[in-house]
Design a protein around this motif. Structure first.
Motif, PDB file in Angstrom:
ATOM      1  N   LYS A  24       0.826  -1.200   0.000  1.00  0.00           N
ATOM      2  CA  LYS A  24       0.000   0.000   0.000  1.00  0.00           C
ATOM      3  C   LYS A  24       0.858   1.247   0.000  1.00  0.00           C
ATOM      4  CE  LYS A  24      -3.783   2.250   2.486  1.00  0.00           C
ATOM      5  NZ  LYS A  24      -4.651   2.183   3.696  1.00  0.00           N
ATOM      6  N   GLN A  25       0.558   2.155  -0.893  1.00  0.00           N
ATOM      7  CA  GLN A  25       1.321   3.390  -1.003  1.00  0.00           C
ATOM      8  C   GLN A  25       0.885   4.377   0.078  1.00  0.00           C
ATOM      9  OE1 GLN A  25       3.913   4.148  -3.305  1.00  0.00           O
ATOM     10  NE2 GLN A  25       3.765   1.931  -3.500  1.00  0.00           N
ATOM     11  N   PRO A  26       1.850   5.111   0.642  1.00  0.00           N
ATOM     12  CA  PRO A  26       1.487   6.120   1.649  1.00  0.00           C
ATOM     13  C   PRO A  26       0.716   7.262   1.011  1.00  0.00           C
ATOM     14  CG  PRO A  26       3.788   6.338   1.026  1.00  0.00           C
ATOM     15  CD  PRO A  26       3.287   5.081   0.381  1.00  0.00           C
ATOM     16  N   GLN A  27      -0.045   7.951   1.814  1.00  0.00           N
ATOM     17  CA  GLN A  27      -0.829   9.081   1.313  1.00  0.00           C
ATOM     18  C   GLN A  27       0.088  10.258   0.996  1.00  0.00           C
ATOM     19  OE1 GLN A  27      -3.836  10.451   3.999  1.00  0.00           O
ATOM     20  NE2 GLN A  27      -4.643  11.986   2.598  1.00  0.00           N
ATOM     21  N   THR A  28      -0.051  10.775  -0.213  1.00  0.00           N
ATOM     22  CA  THR A  28       0.762  11.916  -0.626  1.00  0.00           C
ATOM     23  C   THR A  28       0.042  13.211  -0.269  1.00  0.00           C
ATOM     24  OG1 THR A  28       1.719  10.665  -2.473  1.00  0.00           O
ATOM     25  CG2 THR A  28       1.859  13.061  -2.592  1.00  0.00           C
ATOM     26  N   LYS A  29       0.689  14.034   0.557  1.00  0.00           N
ATOM     27  CA  LYS A  29       0.121  15.315   0.962  1.00  0.00           C
ATOM     28  C   LYS A  29       0.999  16.432   0.406  1.00  0.00           C
ATOM     29  CE  LYS A  29      -1.556  13.302   5.302  1.00  0.00           C
ATOM     30  NZ  LYS A  29      -1.463  13.367   6.782  1.00  0.00           N
ATOM     31  N   ILE A  30       0.429  17.239  -0.456  1.00  0.00           N
ATOM     32  CA  ILE A  30       1.198  18.287  -1.119  1.00  0.00           C
ATOM     33  C   ILE A  30       1.083  19.597  -0.340  1.00  0.00           C
ATOM     34  CG2 ILE A  30       1.476  19.614  -3.249  1.00  0.00           C
ATOM     35  CD1 ILE A  30       0.311  17.213  -4.741  1.00  0.00           C
ATOM     36  N   PRO A  31       2.202  20.162   0.121  1.00  0.00           N
ATOM     37  CA  PRO A  31       2.151  21.435   0.852  1.00  0.00           C
ATOM     38  C   PRO A  31       1.566  22.542  -0.021  1.00  0.00           C
ATOM     39  CG  PRO A  31       4.274  20.359   1.135  1.00  0.00           C
ATOM     40  CD  PRO A  31       3.555  19.606   0.065  1.00  0.00           C
ATOM     41  N   LYS A  32       0.836  23.452   0.608  1.00  0.00           N
ATOM     42  CA  LYS A  32       0.197  24.537  -0.130  1.00  0.00           C
ATOM     43  C   LYS A  32       1.096  25.767  -0.272  1.00  0.00           C
ATOM     44  CE  LYS A  32      -4.482  23.135   1.250  1.00  0.00           C
ATOM     45  NZ  LYS A  32      -5.724  23.535   1.961  1.00  0.00           N
ATOM     46  N   ALA A  33       2.035  25.938   0.625  1.00  0.00           N
ATOM     47  CA  ALA A  33       2.889  27.132   0.611  1.00  0.00           C
ATOM     48  C   ALA A  33       3.880  27.080  -0.550  1.00  0.00           C
ATOM     49  CB  ALA A  33       3.641  27.232   1.931  1.00  0.00           C
ATOM     50  N   ASP A  34       4.416  28.255  -0.914  1.00  0.00           N
ATOM     51  CA  ASP A  34       5.469  28.259  -1.922  1.00  0.00           C
ATOM     52  C   ASP A  34       6.766  27.794  -1.276  1.00  0.00           C
ATOM     53  OD1 ASP A  34       7.220  30.470  -0.989  1.00  0.00           O
ATOM     54  OD2 ASP A  34       5.462  31.711  -1.391  1.00  0.00           O
ATOM     55  N   ALA A  35       7.738  27.455  -2.108  1.00  0.00           N
ATOM     56  CA  ALA A  35       8.987  26.876  -1.598  1.00  0.00           C
ATOM     57  C   ALA A  35      10.189  27.714  -2.018  1.00  0.00           C
ATOM     58  CB  ALA A  35       9.132  25.441  -2.105  1.00  0.00           C
ATOM     59  N   ASP A  36      10.028  29.017  -2.096  1.00  0.00           N
ATOM     60  CA  ASP A  36      11.131  29.884  -2.506  1.00  0.00           C
ATOM     61  C   ASP A  36      12.337  29.738  -1.591  1.00  0.00           C
ATOM     62  OD1 ASP A  36       9.828  30.901  -4.696  1.00  0.00           O
ATOM     63  OD2 ASP A  36       8.997  32.630  -3.633  1.00  0.00           O
ATOM     64  N   HIS A  37      12.079  29.500  -0.302  1.00  0.00           N
ATOM     65  CA  HIS A  37      13.180  29.426   0.661  1.00  0.00           C
ATOM     66  C   HIS A  37      14.058  28.196   0.462  1.00  0.00           C
ATOM     67  CE1 HIS A  37      10.151  26.784   2.389  1.00  0.00           C
ATOM     68  NE2 HIS A  37      11.082  26.256   3.153  1.00  0.00           N
ATOM     69  N   LEU A  38      13.617  27.219  -0.332  1.00  0.00           N
ATOM     70  CA  LEU A  38      14.432  26.035  -0.581  1.00  0.00           C
ATOM     71  C   LEU A  38      15.549  26.309  -1.578  1.00  0.00           C
ATOM     72  CD1 LEU A  38      11.786  23.152  -0.746  1.00  0.00           C
ATOM     73  CD2 LEU A  38      13.164  23.902   1.198  1.00  0.00           C
ATOM     74  N   THR A  39      15.423  27.374  -2.350  1.00  0.00           N
ATOM     75  CA  THR A  39      16.470  27.741  -3.302  1.00  0.00           C
ATOM     76  C   THR A  39      17.606  28.422  -2.554  1.00  0.00           C
ATOM     77  OG1 THR A  39      14.864  28.011  -5.092  1.00  0.00           O
ATOM     78  CG2 THR A  39      17.013  29.073  -5.368  1.00  0.00           C
ATOM     79  N   ILE A  40      18.796  27.869  -2.708  1.00  0.00           N
ATOM     80  CA  ILE A  40      19.966  28.385  -1.993  1.00  0.00           C
ATOM     81  C   ILE A  40      20.487  29.638  -2.690  1.00  0.00           C
ATOM     82  CG2 ILE A  40      22.312  27.844  -1.235  1.00  0.00           C
ATOM     83  CD1 ILE A  40      21.456  24.857  -1.403  1.00  0.00           C
ATOM     84  N   THR A  41      20.752  30.678  -1.904  1.00  0.00           N
ATOM     85  CA  THR A  41      21.346  31.895  -2.455  1.00  0.00           C
ATOM     86  C   THR A  41      22.842  31.678  -2.654  1.00  0.00           C
ATOM     87  OG1 THR A  41      19.724  33.253  -1.298  1.00  0.00           O
ATOM     88  CG2 THR A  41      21.703  34.361  -2.077  1.00  0.00           C
ATOM     89  N   THR A  42      23.311  31.889  -3.868  1.00  0.00           N
ATOM     90  CA  THR A  42      24.728  31.682  -4.176  1.00  0.00           C
ATOM     91  C   THR A  42      25.304  32.917  -4.859  1.00  0.00           C
ATOM     92  OG1 THR A  42      24.398  30.809  -6.413  1.00  0.00           O
ATOM     93  CG2 THR A  42      24.219  29.241  -4.585  1.00  0.00           C
ATOM     94  N   GLN A  43      26.607  32.890  -5.030  1.00  0.00           N
ATOM     95  CA  GLN A  43      27.318  33.958  -5.737  1.00  0.00           C
ATOM     96  C   GLN A  43      27.865  33.457  -7.071  1.00  0.00           C
ATOM     97  OE1 GLN A  43      27.355  37.087  -4.414  1.00  0.00           O
ATOM     98  NE2 GLN A  43      26.099  36.233  -2.759  1.00  0.00           N
ATOM     99  N   TYR A  44      27.319  32.322  -7.545  1.00  0.00           N
ATOM    100  CA  TYR A  44      27.890  31.707  -8.744  1.00  0.00           C
ATOM    101  C   TYR A  44      27.902  32.634  -9.953  1.00  0.00           C
ATOM    102  CZ  TYR A  44      23.236  31.103 -10.758  1.00  0.00           C
ATOM    103  OH  TYR A  44      22.001  31.339 -11.287  1.00  0.00           O
ATOM    104  N   HIS A  45      26.936  33.541 -10.023  1.00  0.00           N
ATOM    105  CA  HIS A  45      26.802  34.403 -11.190  1.00  0.00           C
ATOM    106  C   HIS A  45      27.881  35.470 -11.267  1.00  0.00           C
ATOM    107  CE1 HIS A  45      24.673  36.214  -7.819  1.00  0.00           C
ATOM    108  NE2 HIS A  45      24.949  37.385  -8.351  1.00  0.00           N
TER     109      HIS A  45
END
Length: 274
Positions: A24-45
């Motif tokens: 049996k597959q677990p129930q998938t619960k999709i968060p409603k909030a945006d995920a901008d904070h998951l993007t790491i700020t870098t100086q690569y550019h």
């Protein structure tokens, strides 16, 4: 004869029910909030020339269809540590994050498809593929799974993709059936023995990713608060700001840097720092 057939039918039915429950597959619960904070700020550019040189080296010499070589030279040695052309889900997760954050969308989709093909163990990703035998390790590394899940969510956020948003949430839900057990973020789960680690390396608590995917219910938000509390209690002090390397759920104690644990070599800092 009729009774035997009925009994056999009932037995087969029970077996099918039990097998179905096990799969049996677990129930998938999709968060409603945006995920901008998951993007790491870098100086690569800010240094495009060096970034281009590094990108070309990795793409031409290290990145393969199945993953990324651990070392440029194939000095394959029998070792518990990855070496030579072994491939790690850690490296694949880092590459996926890079592709997602730099909007290399086609490359991201192709590389993730192959990551699933070669590393997937059903509900988690194997942490290592042997460069010689191509055999997958029986265990995952939970932090590496979380990194791949984070990359999926970054891609979904950047491209407003329902497909990859669901994929990220589904992978997190499946990980909660192996090495994430309520408030415990365990080091690994062994798909062969069906046993999880007794230890939680504090560095494995990717708090940003955990907080996002555990925002879906009051119960899971409670799990996150317990996870955060566990990490905070592992702080060793301001004189030499380190955290305890791990927490052992069997002994209910934090590990020290003097002892060997599942993922840490013995390390003695006392002579240098008094």
């Amino acid at each position: 004869m009729t009774r035997k057939i009925i009994s056999l039918g009932m037995l087969i039915g029970c077996i099918l029910i039990l097998v179905g429950c096990g799969q049996k597959q677990p129930q998938t619960k999709i968060p409603k909030a945006d995920a901008d904070h998951l993007t790491i700020t870098t100086q690569y550019h800010k240094n495009k020339q060096n970034i281009e040189l590094l990108h070309n080296f990795l793409k031409d010499s290290m990145v393969q269809k199945a993953g990324i070589y651990t070392n440029f030279n194939n000095n394959q040695k029998k070792s518990d540590n990855a070496t030579g052309h072994d491939m790690l889900s850690e490296s694949s997760g880092l590459w996926l994050e890079y592709l997602a954050q730099t909007h290399q969308n086609k490359a991201f989709r192709e590389f993730y498809k192959n990551t699933k093909k070669y590393f997937d163990q059903g509900r988690q990703f194997s942490y290592r593929i042997d460069g010689k035998t191509k055999k997958k390790s029986d265990v995952n590394a939970t932090l590496d799974d979380l990194r791949i899940i984070r990359a999926l969510q970054i891609y979904a956020q950047n491209n407003n993709s329902k497909k990859y948003r669901h994929e990220a949430a589904e992978r997190f839900a499946m990980l909660q059936t192996t090495s994430i057990q309520k408030a415990r973020v365990l080091n690994f789960y062994d798909v062969r023995t069906k046993k999880a680690s007794n230890e939680s390396s504090l560095a494995y608590y990717d708090l940003a990713t955990l907080k996002y995917f555990e925002s879906v219910s009051k119960k899971e938000r409670g799990y996150y608060r317990e996870q955060l509390k566990l990490v905070e209690k592992g702080y060793l002090g301001d004189i030499f700001p380190l955290y305890a390397p791990s927490y052992n759920w069997k002994t209910n104690q934090y590990g020290t840097w003097h002892e060997k644990s599942e993922y840490f070599r013995s390390f003695d800092y006392s002579p240098a720092f008094g």
